[in-house]
Design a protein around this motif. Sequence first.
Motif, PDB file in Angstrom:
ATOM      1  N   ARG A   1     -28.412 -35.554 -40.947  1.00  0.00           N
ATOM      2  CA  ARG A   1     -29.233 -35.703 -39.738  1.00  0.00           C
ATOM      3  C   ARG A   1     -29.209 -34.456 -38.863  1.00  0.00           C
ATOM      4  O   ARG A   1     -30.223 -34.016 -38.372  1.00  0.00           O
ATOM      5  N   GLU A   2     -28.010 -33.946 -38.600  1.00  0.00           N
ATOM      6  CA  GLU A   2     -27.838 -32.869 -37.619  1.00  0.00           C
ATOM      7  C   GLU A   2     -26.866 -31.827 -38.148  1.00  0.00           C
ATOM      8  O   GLU A   2     -26.066 -32.111 -39.036  1.00  0.00           O
ATOM      9  N   ASP A   3     -26.918 -30.630 -37.536  1.00  0.00           N
ATOM     10  CA  ASP A   3     -25.977 -29.574 -37.893  1.00  0.00           C
ATOM     11  C   ASP A   3     -24.806 -29.475 -36.927  1.00  0.00           C
ATOM     12  O   ASP A   3     -23.784 -28.897 -37.250  1.00  0.00           O
TER      13      ASP A   3
ATOM     14  N   ASP B   1     -25.112 -32.913 -31.305  1.00  0.00           N
ATOM     15  CA  ASP B   1     -26.439 -33.501 -31.488  1.00  0.00           C
ATOM     16  C   ASP B   1     -26.387 -34.915 -32.064  1.00  0.00           C
ATOM     17  O   ASP B   1     -27.404 -35.595 -32.113  1.00  0.00           O
TER      18      ASP B   1
END
Length: 143
Positions: free
Chosen positions: A104-106, A110
């Motif tokens: 989903r996110e790095d 976030d």
Amino acid sequence: MTSLAIRTLHVLAMAALVGGTTVLWYSYRSGAIAALAPARQFEWLFWGGVGVLVFTGVGNLGALGPPGPGTDWGRTLLVKLVVVVALVGGSVVRTLLLVRASDREDTFDDLPPALRRTLSRAYGATAAVLLSIVVLAEVLAHG
């Protein structure tokens, strides 16, 4: 001499796992790191370390001989093995959660707050279980 090398490798692998999980737990809890990359990289080290622990643990048992299940030492070893199995099962869940979060996110910041809390707690729980295994190993070694 071989058994000393096996024991040393066993202790070093456990030190790497306890140290790594504790650092990740504290870093995510305190906000010191925001990226998920350190956790993704640590997961490779973690599973490699678990493999080393299992193989060297079997080597240690081979050097000591099979314990009697009716002895205190045998019962303590059984408890340790159950905790190790719980650690592996819980770590599979933690790793899958991290993979899903990384899709989903790095960055850690976030992620949804509930997922951030869960990941941070998963590393904390892993560190706590690893420390309980160290305590059980200490009891096995010194009674």
